[in-house]
Design a protein around this motif. Sequence first.
Motif, PDB file in Angstrom:
ATOM      1  N   THR A 104       0.853  -1.187   0.000  1.00 34.02           N
ATOM      2  CA  THR A 104       0.000   0.000   0.000  1.00 34.02           C
ATOM      3  C   THR A 104       0.888   1.235   0.000  1.00 34.02           C
ATOM      4  N   ALA A 105       0.351   2.318  -0.478  1.00 34.21           N
ATOM      5  CA  ALA A 105       1.125   3.563  -0.538  1.00 34.21           C
ATOM      6  C   ALA A 105       0.247   4.727  -0.110  1.00 34.21           C
ATOM      7  N   GLY A 106       0.817   5.598   0.696  1.00 32.35           N
ATOM      8  CA  GLY A 106       0.096   6.793   1.155  1.00 32.35           C
ATOM      9  C   GLY A 106       0.803   8.059   0.678  1.00 32.35           C
ATOM     10  N   TYR A 107       0.032   9.053   0.318  1.00 32.17           N
ATOM     11  CA  TYR A 107       0.540  10.300  -0.270  1.00 32.17           C
ATOM     12  C   TYR A 107       0.291  11.437   0.721  1.00 32.17           C
ATOM     13  N   ALA A 108       1.299  12.289   0.879  1.00 28.85           N
ATOM     14  CA  ALA A 108       1.134  13.439   1.774  1.00 28.85           C
ATOM     15  C   ALA A 108       1.910  14.636   1.216  1.00 28.85           C
ATOM     16  N   VAL A 109       1.318  15.821   1.300  1.00 28.33           N
ATOM     17  CA  VAL A 109       2.009  17.075   0.976  1.00 28.33           C
ATOM     18  C   VAL A 109       2.614  17.586   2.273  1.00 28.33           C
ATOM     19  N   THR A 110       3.931  17.705   2.328  1.00 31.71           N
ATOM     20  CA  THR A 110       4.623  18.089   3.557  1.00 31.71           C
ATOM     21  C   THR A 110       5.006  19.575   3.588  1.00 31.71           C
ATOM     22  N   GLY A 111       4.899  20.255   2.455  1.00 30.38           N
ATOM     23  CA  GLY A 111       5.185  21.697   2.400  1.00 30.38           C
ATOM     24  C   GLY A 111       4.663  22.267   1.102  1.00 30.38           C
ATOM     25  N   GLN A 112       4.288  23.545   1.131  1.00 25.75           N
ATOM     26  CA  GLN A 112       3.720  24.132  -0.080  1.00 25.75           C
ATOM     27  C   GLN A 112       4.061  25.621  -0.143  1.00 25.75           C
ATOM     28  N   TRP A 113       4.323  26.142  -1.309  1.00 30.25           N
ATOM     29  CA  TRP A 113       4.610  27.533  -1.566  1.00 30.25           C
ATOM     30  C   TRP A 113       4.028  27.924  -2.905  1.00 30.25           C
ATOM     31  N   GLN A 114       4.133  29.205  -3.230  1.00 32.53           N
ATOM     32  CA  GLN A 114       3.565  29.682  -4.481  1.00 32.53           C
ATOM     33  C   GLN A 114       4.196  28.943  -5.658  1.00 32.53           C
ATOM     34  N   GLY A 115       3.381  28.147  -6.384  1.00 26.54           N
ATOM     35  CA  GLY A 115       3.838  27.454  -7.580  1.00 26.54           C
ATOM     36  C   GLY A 115       4.564  26.138  -7.329  1.00 26.54           C
ATOM     37  N   GLY A 116       4.725  25.748  -6.078  1.00 29.65           N
ATOM     38  CA  GLY A 116       5.427  24.486  -5.844  1.00 29.65           C
ATOM     39  C   GLY A 116       5.046  23.841  -4.525  1.00 29.65           C
ATOM     40  N   PHE A 117       5.530  22.623  -4.327  1.00 33.96           N
ATOM     41  CA  PHE A 117       5.215  21.894  -3.092  1.00 33.96           C
ATOM     42  C   PHE A 117       6.225  20.766  -2.895  1.00 33.96           C
ATOM     43  N   GLN A 118       6.258  20.258  -1.683  1.00 27.55           N
ATOM     44  CA  GLN A 118       7.063  19.076  -1.373  1.00 27.55           C
ATOM     45  C   GLN A 118       6.120  17.987  -0.916  1.00 27.55           C
ATOM     46  N   GLY A 119       6.394  16.764  -1.364  1.00 27.28           N
ATOM     47  CA  GLY A 119       5.528  15.661  -0.983  1.00 27.28           C
ATOM     48  C   GLY A 119       6.306  14.441  -0.528  1.00 27.28           C
ATOM     49  N   THR A 146       9.595  17.553 -10.140  1.00 30.06           N
ATOM     50  CA  THR A 146      10.835  18.141 -10.635  1.00 30.06           C
ATOM     51  C   THR A 146      12.075  17.545  -9.978  1.00 30.06           C
ATOM     52  N   GLN A 147      11.920  16.939  -8.845  1.00 26.36           N
ATOM     53  CA  GLN A 147      13.063  16.368  -8.124  1.00 26.36           C
ATOM     54  C   GLN A 147      12.547  15.276  -7.197  1.00 26.36           C
ATOM     55  N   SER A 148      13.375  14.235  -6.915  1.00 21.33           N
ATOM     56  CA  SER A 148      12.957  13.165  -6.008  1.00 21.33           C
ATOM     57  C   SER A 148      14.159  12.562  -5.314  1.00 21.33           C
ATOM     58  N   TRP A 149      13.923  11.853  -4.222  1.00 23.79           N
ATOM     59  CA  TRP A 149      14.945  11.105  -3.495  1.00 23.79           C
ATOM     60  C   TRP A 149      14.301   9.871  -2.853  1.00 23.79           C
ATOM     61  N   GLY A 150      15.088   8.842  -2.707  1.00 28.53           N
ATOM     62  CA  GLY A 150      14.584   7.591  -2.119  1.00 28.53           C
ATOM     63  C   GLY A 150      13.819   6.725  -3.110  1.00 28.53           C
ATOM     64  N   ALA A 151      13.708   7.118  -4.379  1.00 26.38           N
ATOM     65  CA  ALA A 151      13.010   6.340  -5.398  1.00 26.38           C
ATOM     66  C   ALA A 151      13.367   6.921  -6.752  1.00 26.38           C
ATOM     67  N   THR A 152      13.198   6.135  -7.792  1.00 23.32           N
ATOM     68  CA  THR A 152      13.348   6.619  -9.164  1.00 23.32           C
ATOM     69  C   THR A 152      11.967   7.025  -9.636  1.00 23.32           C
ATOM     70  N   PHE A 181       9.773  14.039  -2.775  1.00 21.01           N
ATOM     71  CA  PHE A 181       9.894  14.700  -4.067  1.00 21.01           C
ATOM     72  C   PHE A 181       9.470  16.166  -3.933  1.00 21.01           C
ATOM     73  N   ILE A 182       9.867  16.923  -4.935  1.00 20.91           N
ATOM     74  CA  ILE A 182       9.434  18.316  -5.072  1.00 20.91           C
ATOM     75  C   ILE A 182       8.721  18.431  -6.407  1.00 20.91           C
ATOM     76  N   GLY A 183       7.608  19.166  -6.402  1.00 20.70           N
ATOM     77  CA  GLY A 183       6.843  19.312  -7.625  1.00 20.70           C
ATOM     78  C   GLY A 183       6.345  20.729  -7.807  1.00 20.70           C
ATOM     79  N   SER A 184       5.869  20.972  -8.989  1.00 21.66           N
ATOM     80  CA  SER A 184       5.250  22.269  -9.280  1.00 21.66           C
ATOM     81  C   SER A 184       3.756  22.087  -9.322  1.00 21.66           C
ATOM     82  N   ALA A 185       3.036  23.122  -8.938  1.00 18.03           N
ATOM     83  CA  ALA A 185       1.583  23.030  -8.893  1.00 18.03           C
ATOM     84  C   ALA A 185       0.981  24.404  -9.135  1.00 18.03           C
ATOM     85  N   GLY A 186      -0.225  24.381  -9.594  1.00 19.56           N
ATOM     86  CA  GLY A 186      -0.944  25.627  -9.808  1.00 19.56           C
ATOM     87  C   GLY A 186      -1.704  25.997  -8.550  1.00 19.56           C
TER      88      GLY A 186
END
Length: 199
Positions: A104-119, A146-152, A181-186
Motif C-alpha cells: 500500500t502507498a500513502g501520499y502526503a504534501v509536507t510543504g507548499q509555496w507559491q507554484g510548488g510543493f514538497q511531498g 521536478t526532483q525526487s529522493w529515495g526512489a526513481t 519529491f518536489i513538484g510544481s503546482a498551480g
Amino acid sequence: MVKNNALVQGGANLGGSVVVGGDAEPATACGSGTYLIFNPDRRCDGGPGETDINPSYQLFTDDQLALGGSGPNPTPTPTVPPTPTPTTPAPTTPAPSPGQLACTAGYAVTGQWQGGFQGEVTVRAGSRAISGWTVTWTYADGQTITQSWGATVTGSGANVTATNAAWNGGLAAGAATSFGFIGSAGATNSSPTLSCQAR
C-alpha cells in the motif's frame, strides 16, 4: 474308480472299496475289498491270471462316476475386489493471493509555496515480505515532479511512476519505507489516488 485304458502300476496299492472297470487293469495285487467290475468274484489279490485280464467291458456311466447327470453343479464363488484404502492427498501450500503480496502507498504534501510543493509517499508491505515495489498515480491538476529522493520517479504527462531504490525495495511483512519529491503546482494541488504493486 479306475476306468478306460488306465494301467495301474508302479507300486500302486488298490484297497478299500476301489472299483476297477472298463479296459483298466491292475498291474499289481490290490487289497481286500477291491474287485474287478467285470468279474466281482475275483478279488484282485495278485493271484494267477488276475493281472492280465483285459476283456472289453462297458465303461462306467456318468452317474456311476458322479460326473454330471442329476448331481448339482457347484455355484462359483463371486470374486469381490478388495476395498481400496483411502488416501489423503498431500497438503499443498496455497498460492498467495494478490492482496497478500501487495503493498500500500500513502501520499502526503509536507510543504507548499507559491507554484510548488514538497511531498512524501510511504510504501508499506502487505502480509508477506516483498523484494521490490512500484507506485503509480495520476495528477488531476497539472502537477509535475521536478526532483525526487529515495526512489526513481518518472513522469509522462499527468502520470507518475516511482520505483524503489536499491536499498529500500526489500521489505518484511508490514514494514514500511518512504521517498520524497518536489513538484510544481498551480492554484489547486489535490492529492492523487496511488496504486502500489509489489515484487
